[in-house]
Each structure stands twice: as structure tokens, then as C-alpha cells.
Design a protein around this motif. Structure first.
Motif, PDB file in Angstrom:
ATOM      1  N   PRO A 215      17.584   0.998  28.999  1.00  0.00           N
ATOM      2  CA  PRO A 215      17.636   0.562  27.596  1.00  0.00           C
ATOM      3  C   PRO A 215      17.009   1.617  26.681  1.00  0.00           C
ATOM      4  CG  PRO A 215      15.870  -0.574  28.739  1.00  0.00           C
ATOM      5  CD  PRO A 215      16.584   0.233  29.770  1.00  0.00           C
ATOM      6  N   GLU A 216      17.754   2.691  26.452  1.00  0.00           N
ATOM      7  CA  GLU A 216      17.308   3.818  25.639  1.00  0.00           C
ATOM      8  C   GLU A 216      18.458   4.255  24.732  1.00  0.00           C
ATOM      9  OE1 GLU A 216      14.403   5.875  29.032  1.00  0.00           O
ATOM     10  OE2 GLU A 216      16.368   6.754  28.590  1.00  0.00           O
ATOM     11  N   ARG A 217      18.116   4.994  23.715  1.00  0.00           N
ATOM     12  CA  ARG A 217      19.118   5.620  22.852  1.00  0.00           C
ATOM     13  C   ARG A 217      19.405   7.020  23.402  1.00  0.00           C
ATOM     14  NH1 ARG A 217      19.394   9.106  18.012  1.00  0.00           N
ATOM     15  NH2 ARG A 217      20.806   8.213  16.457  1.00  0.00           N
ATOM     16  N   HIS A 218      20.660   7.279  23.756  1.00  0.00           N
ATOM     17  CA  HIS A 218      21.065   8.595  24.238  1.00  0.00           C
ATOM     18  C   HIS A 218      22.023   9.213  23.225  1.00  0.00           C
ATOM     19  CE1 HIS A 218      20.099   8.082  28.819  1.00  0.00           C
ATOM     20  NE2 HIS A 218      19.114   7.684  28.031  1.00  0.00           N
ATOM     21  N   LEU A 233      25.145   6.701  22.967  1.00  0.00           N
ATOM     22  CA  LEU A 233      25.270   5.577  23.888  1.00  0.00           C
ATOM     23  C   LEU A 233      24.104   4.626  23.681  1.00  0.00           C
ATOM     24  CD1 LEU A 233      26.568   4.237  26.473  1.00  0.00           C
ATOM     25  CD2 LEU A 233      24.948   5.631  27.799  1.00  0.00           C
ATOM     26  N   HIS A 234      24.416   3.332  23.540  1.00  0.00           N
ATOM     27  CA  HIS A 234      23.406   2.275  23.413  1.00  0.00           C
ATOM     28  C   HIS A 234      23.779   1.133  24.350  1.00  0.00           C
ATOM     29  CE1 HIS A 234      20.359   2.946  20.364  1.00  0.00           C
ATOM     30  NE2 HIS A 234      21.250   3.454  19.534  1.00  0.00           N
ATOM     31  N   LYS A 235      22.775   0.518  24.941  1.00  0.00           N
ATOM     32  CA  LYS A 235      22.975  -0.665  25.771  1.00  0.00           C
ATOM     33  C   LYS A 235      22.792  -1.914  24.925  1.00  0.00           C
ATOM     34  CE  LYS A 235      21.379  -2.750  30.119  1.00  0.00           C
ATOM     35  NZ  LYS A 235      20.450  -2.590  31.277  1.00  0.00           N
ATOM     36  N   ASP A 244      29.677   5.811  20.655  1.00  0.00           N
ATOM     37  CA  ASP A 244      30.189   6.425  19.425  1.00  0.00           C
ATOM     38  C   ASP A 244      30.609   7.850  19.754  1.00  0.00           C
ATOM     39  OD1 ASP A 244      28.769   4.978  16.555  1.00  0.00           O
ATOM     40  OD2 ASP A 244      28.525   4.174  18.560  1.00  0.00           O
ATOM     41  N   LEU A 245      31.798   8.222  19.340  1.00  0.00           N
ATOM     42  CA  LEU A 245      32.321   9.560  19.598  1.00  0.00           C
ATOM     43  C   LEU A 245      32.839  10.171  18.308  1.00  0.00           C
ATOM     44  CD1 LEU A 245      34.324   8.876  22.897  1.00  0.00           C
ATOM     45  CD2 LEU A 245      32.093   9.997  22.695  1.00  0.00           C
ATOM     46  N   GLN A 246      32.365  11.368  17.999  1.00  0.00           N
ATOM     47  CA  GLN A 246      32.863  12.106  16.838  1.00  0.00           C
ATOM     48  C   GLN A 246      34.309  12.525  17.091  1.00  0.00           C
ATOM     49  OE1 GLN A 246      30.533  15.568  16.053  1.00  0.00           O
ATOM     50  NE2 GLN A 246      31.775  16.244  14.319  1.00  0.00           N
ATOM     51  N   ILE A 266      36.565   7.302  27.102  1.00  0.00           N
ATOM     52  CA  ILE A 266      35.440   6.573  27.673  1.00  0.00           C
ATOM     53  C   ILE A 266      35.260   6.922  29.149  1.00  0.00           C
ATOM     54  CG2 ILE A 266      34.464   4.290  28.108  1.00  0.00           C
ATOM     55  CD1 ILE A 266      34.626   5.175  25.162  1.00  0.00           C
ATOM     56  N   GLU A 267      36.342   7.091  29.861  1.00  0.00           N
ATOM     57  CA  GLU A 267      36.243   7.487  31.274  1.00  0.00           C
ATOM     58  C   GLU A 267      35.475   8.784  31.429  1.00  0.00           C
ATOM     59  OE1 GLU A 267      40.337   5.489  33.116  1.00  0.00           O
ATOM     60  OE2 GLU A 267      40.353   7.554  32.370  1.00  0.00           O
ATOM     61  N   ARG A 268      35.665   9.715  30.502  1.00  0.00           N
ATOM     62  CA  ARG A 268      34.938  10.986  30.593  1.00  0.00           C
ATOM     63  C   ARG A 268      33.441  10.793  30.306  1.00  0.00           C
ATOM     64  NH1 ARG A 268      39.907  12.943  28.372  1.00  0.00           N
ATOM     65  NH2 ARG A 268      39.156  12.753  26.212  1.00  0.00           N
ATOM     66  N   VAL A 269      33.110   9.796  29.487  1.00  0.00           N
ATOM     67  CA  VAL A 269      31.692   9.537  29.187  1.00  0.00           C
ATOM     68  C   VAL A 269      30.989   8.901  30.376  1.00  0.00           C
ATOM     69  CG1 VAL A 269      30.075   8.300  27.696  1.00  0.00           C
ATOM     70  CG2 VAL A 269      32.176   9.262  26.731  1.00  0.00           C
ATOM     71  N   VAL A 270      31.567   7.825  30.931  1.00  0.00           N
ATOM     72  CA  VAL A 270      30.873   7.047  31.962  1.00  0.00           C
ATOM     73  C   VAL A 270      31.223   7.493  33.372  1.00  0.00           C
ATOM     74  CG1 VAL A 270      30.696   5.064  30.415  1.00  0.00           C
ATOM     75  CG2 VAL A 270      32.634   5.206  31.998  1.00  0.00           C
TER      76      VAL A 270
END
Length: 513
Positions: A215-218, A233-235, A244-246, A266-270
Motif C-alpha cells: 500500500p504505497e504510491r509508486h 500505481l495506487h492500491k 495512470d499512464l501518460q 496494462i499487461e506491460r505494467v503488471v
């Protein structure tokens, strides 16, 4: 979507069959700001009618980061415990450049605070809790499927209302426009924002997945999974994650909302495809506001008055600070107090909005620099910040929301601690529980001081945290606290005449001196 959207009941309003008596306050908009406004006024004994053209809470998570100050306000409104129980508590943020963590920060490193630095909680939950509290309150008349179609004002406000059963008229002493960034009330009055619209677009995607992200702000600058752009990324509760993606100004908003575009990003993020899209939106950065928030008997509150870019969580939290400032002042005016109190709302919350806009503008420019000197500076700072602590203060992915310090409040004694006039009086554990629970009206706080008798309640807080936050190593300290828990004045020692003079200034909404 993961949230179970259930319509609130519609009931034909009494104005359809007979003229209604003039109401003290008409609130337009049953989002978090309008509902909070109704509950805050009710805390001061003021009745209100709240109308909204919808009958469900907001679709999508929208505002999710609720600050320590907003949670303190929620405690007054009776929903803080529900928010804390449901929300994801966090205080650590991590900033990355490409695949390297540049630095991290702790927003609340000390003990002795009732509320955390932030919780993440979807706006629809906050609206639900506020709406349920408003429906249960005898001083609040909450009307769904009621839309303002026209308004006029003289010595009061007249609003034409449309419903599924036909039109009717409402009259009120004051109308509070809490109807959001696209405010229909603003449109009916021919008012427009001034400020800056940035040529940048961001994608918001809420996804549901099982994951062990803390539970952190990344926040990432130029991550390898989204080259050349920014990401956040936020939980959230319910296994929902906000990403959020620019996208850049050339991105087609409609095309970018489509699952075949969103899912690969999203697949590339997670790093996998085991997730479900819950909500998707594309937004444009803007930092704008009305020239003035008070227009005779129509008062703008929250996003109807000012909008900022979302990084820094200054939108919803800034709106809650509007509610905090306006509630006691409008209640005092309705009880016969001077209308200059509303001028002080205009003055103080314009200052708050300008501070939020300045912070959001700086963050936007750092996150999306122009080619040339801006980009050279930004890239140099990110390279240096991983090695030199002094450079980390220059990295700007959104200065997270804190209440502003109002100027023109005083007098101000030279005390060695930070609760100066214009600041929110810090909470602290005391013998009776929590200090802010006892600050619900004009109050004097006295530390090793025989407070003068001016007809106000006097508290003598005990405990190391309270003394450290108000007295420090001074021999004495005396504080005058406003009903919105803002420090109005402070002295090392003061006479009754000095306290009375400061009190009269504030009760008339006049700046000091």
C-alpha cells in the motif's frame, strides 16, 4: 464493475403540489462536496435541501486519495470510521526513473496522530457513506432526480427544478453550487474558468487483480514498460488497482478508452494478463478557476469553483477544505452575522485554490516538460536525485495535498512551534481522547496560562504531543481557534481586550490587523 451501483429512491417533492416555504440553503450536487456541505451545515444547526439530477453515486473510482485533513473533516461529519475501515492506509511514496528507485518518502513519520497521512478509497464509497448519513439526518432534505433548469436572485435565490413528475420552484436564502467541474450552475450564470489547459492526456485504468503490491504510491518517470512517458500505481480496496499512464496530446481519447488499446498497456505494467478492467477514463490536465467564488447569493464550492491536475490529490481534498471554511461562516451569516464573512470565504479559498493550482502547474511541467531547457533540467534532476539528497526536493510528481496557511490572520506570537495563525490546529492525544474532537466552535487553548474570560470555552490540553505542537519550550501559550479548527491567533500571554479584538476581527471576516 466491482461496485454494486444501486439507485437512491426518488420521491415526488412537495413543491409539485404546493409552494414550499423559503429554505435557508439550496445545495446543487450530491457528490462528495455537496453532501459534505449539507452535513457540515447541519452540524451548525442549518437546514438544507440538496438536489441532484442523478440517483446513483459517481461511476468510476475518480477521487481516491483522501488526505489527513479530509479524514479529520470526515470525523466531524460522522463517516471517518467507515472510511478508515474500508480504505487502504498509506504514507510511503516511491519515485522511480526508468527501472531505478530514485528515492522514497514518508508523509507521517511521527506518532501521536489519530488519522493517517492518506487513505485510498474510491469516490463512490465516500459518496455512499455521505449520502447515507445525509438521508438519516433530520436537517437535510436530499432529493434525487431533481435538476436545476433556471435560476435568478435578488434578496434570495429562485430556482426552477425539473423532476420525472414535472417542474416546480424552490426559493432559498443561498444557493451553493457543488455540481462539479462541468457545473450547470456556472453555465446558467454565464461564468467560465480562467487558467491553463495543458496539451497532455492521461489514461486512468482501474483493474481488479490478486497482487501483493504494497500500500504505497509508486510513480515512474520514463519506465521501460511505458517508454518516454510517466506512470502511477495506487492500491485501492476490493483488489482494485489504479494505474495512470501518460499518453501525449496526440492520443485519441475515444480510441485510447477501448479495451484493445488499454489491456496491452496494462499487461506491460503488471507483467501478466490475469486482471479484469473495472473502469477506464482519459483526462486532460487543466489548472483553472473562477475569478470569484461568491456571486451575491450563489456560492461556488469544490470543482465548480476550481479544477487542478489530479497528481497531488488536490481536487477532492481542496473541495473538502472549501466545505471546512464555508460551513461555519454561512451558518453565522444566516444567524444574523455580517456578510463580510462570505467575503472572507472568497478571499481565503481563492488563496487555497491558487496554492493548489501553483503546485499542480509545477508538477505538470516537471512531469511533461517541453523540449529544450525544461526537459534538460528535468532529466538532470532525476539523474542527480538518486545520488544527492538535496536534489530530491526538486523532483515533482505532484506535491501531495496539505491544507494551506491562510494569510492575514493574527496576531502571531513568536512561538517555537508551527501552529501559526492561518494553519489547521494540529490534533493530538489528550486526556479526554483527541483534541480536535473538542474544537467544534470558538475555543481558547491555554498552556500554562490563565486564559482571560471572554465568554469562550477554555481548554488546557495535557500530554507531550499537545505541548510539543503548541507550546514547545515557551513558558506560556494561548491560542484562539476558529470553528473550522483553524488557528485564528496566538499569544505567549494576552489580556481579555487583546483576545476580544482578535475575535471580533474574525467574526466579522476582516483580515488582520
Amino acid at each position: 464493475m466491482a461496485y454494486d451501483y444501486r439507485p437512491f429512491p426518488y420521491a415526488p417533492p412537495p413543491g409539485l403540489t404546493a409552494p414550499e416555504p423559503r429554505h435557508p440553503v439550496l445545495i446543487v450536487g450530491a457528490g462528495p462536496i455537496g453532501l459534505a456541505m449539507a452535513l457540515e451545515l447541519a452540524n451548525h444547526g442549518v437546514r438544507s435541501v440538496v438536489v441532484d439530477d442523478n440517483d446513483v453515486v459517481s461511476v468510476g473510482s475518480r477521487a481516491i486519495c483522501w488526505s489527513k485533513r479530509s479524514l479529520e473533516i470526515f470525523a466531524r461529519l460522522g463517516i471517518a470510521e467507515r472510511c478508515l475501515e474500508k480504505g487502504v492506509t498509506w504514507k510511503v511514496g516511491r519515485t522511480f526513473h526508468r527501472d531505478r528507485e530514485v528515492f522514497n518518502f514518508d508523509l507521517l513519520p511521527e506518532d501521536g496522530h489519530r488519522m493517517p497521512a492518506f487513505i485510498n478509497l474510491q469516490q463512490y464509497y465516500v459518496e455512499q457513506y455521505l449520502a447515507e448519513a445525509a438521508i438519516a439526518h433530520p436537517l437535510i432534505d436530499l432529493r434525487f432526480k431533481n435538476r436545476v433548469t433556471a435560476l435568478s436572485q435578488s434578496d434570495h435565490v429562485r430556482a426552477e427544478i425539473g423532476t420525472p413528475d414535472g417542474p416546480y420552484r424552490l426559493e432559498a436564502e443561498y444557493l451553493l453550487a457543488c455540481d462539479g467541474a462541468r457545473s450547470p450552475i456556472r453555465g446558467l450564470m454565464g461564468l467560465d474558468f480562467k487558467g491553463e489547459l495543458f496539451e497532455e492526456r492521461f489514461l486512468i485504468a482501474d483493474i481488479e487483480m490478486e497482487a501483493d503490491f504494497p500500500p504505497e504510491r509508486h510513480f515512474w518517470f520514463e519506465p521501460t514498460f511505458h517508454p518516454g512517458q510517466s506512470a502511477l500505481l495506487h492500491k485501492q480496496p476490493d483488489n482494485i488497482y489504479r494505474i495512470d499512464l501518460q499518453l501525449g496530446w496526440d492520443a485519441d481519447p475515444e480510441a485510447e478508452r477501448q479495451p484493445d488499446r488499454v489491456i496491452p498497456r496494462i499487461e506491460r505494467v503488471v507483467g501478466h494478463s490475469d486482471f479484469r478492467l473495472d473502469w477506464v477514463s482519459v483526462y486532460t490536465f487543466q489548472c483553472r478557476r473562477l475569478d470569484q467564488f461568491v456571486h451575491d447569493r450563489v456560492i461556488f464550492v469544490g470543482d465548480s469553483a476550481h479544477v487542478v491536475s489530479p497528481f497531488g490529490a488536490r481536487g477532492g481534498n481542496g473541495g473538502m477544505q472549501d466545505v471546512d471554511n464555508l460551513g461555519w461562516k454561512l451558518a453565522a451569516v444566516l444567524a444574523g452575522g455580517p456578510e463580510t464573512l462570505l467575503e472572507s470565504y472568497d478571499r481565503e479559498r481563492q488563496h487555497g485554490a491558487d496554492e493548489n493550482i501553483a503546485n499542480s502547474t509545477r508538477a505538470t511541467r516537471f512531469m511533461t516538460p517541453e523540449d529544450g531547457a525544461e526537459r534538460v533540467f528535468r532529466d538532470a534532476v532525476l539523474r542527480l536525485a538518486g545520488k544527492a539528497a538535496f536534489a530530491r526536493a526538486w523532483v515533482n510528481s505532484g506535491r501531495l495535498s496539505r491544507p494551506c496557511t491562510y494569510p492575514g490572520l493574527g496576531p502571531d506570537a513568536d512561538l517555537p512551534v508551527g501552529a501559526a495563525p492561518g494553519m489547521v490546529a494540529p490534533d493530538a492525544p489528550v486526556a479526554e481522547g483527541w483534541l480536535q474532537d473538542q474544537l467544534r466552535g470558538w475555543t481558547l487553548l491555554a498552556f500554562n496560562h490563565d486564559a482571560p474570560d471572554v465568554g469562550l470555552p477554555v481548554l488546557h490540553p495535557t500530554g507531550d504531543n499537545a505541548r510539543a505542537r503548541y507550546q514547545g519550550d515557551a513558558a506560556n501559550a494561548l491560542y484562539l481557534i476558529r470553528p473550522d479548527q483553524v488557528v485564528a491567533a496566538r499569544w505567549i500571554t494576552a489580556t481579555a481586550a487583546e483576545v476580544t479584538t482578535a475575535l471580533s476581527h474574525h467574526k466579522e471576516g476582516r483580515p488582520w490587523p
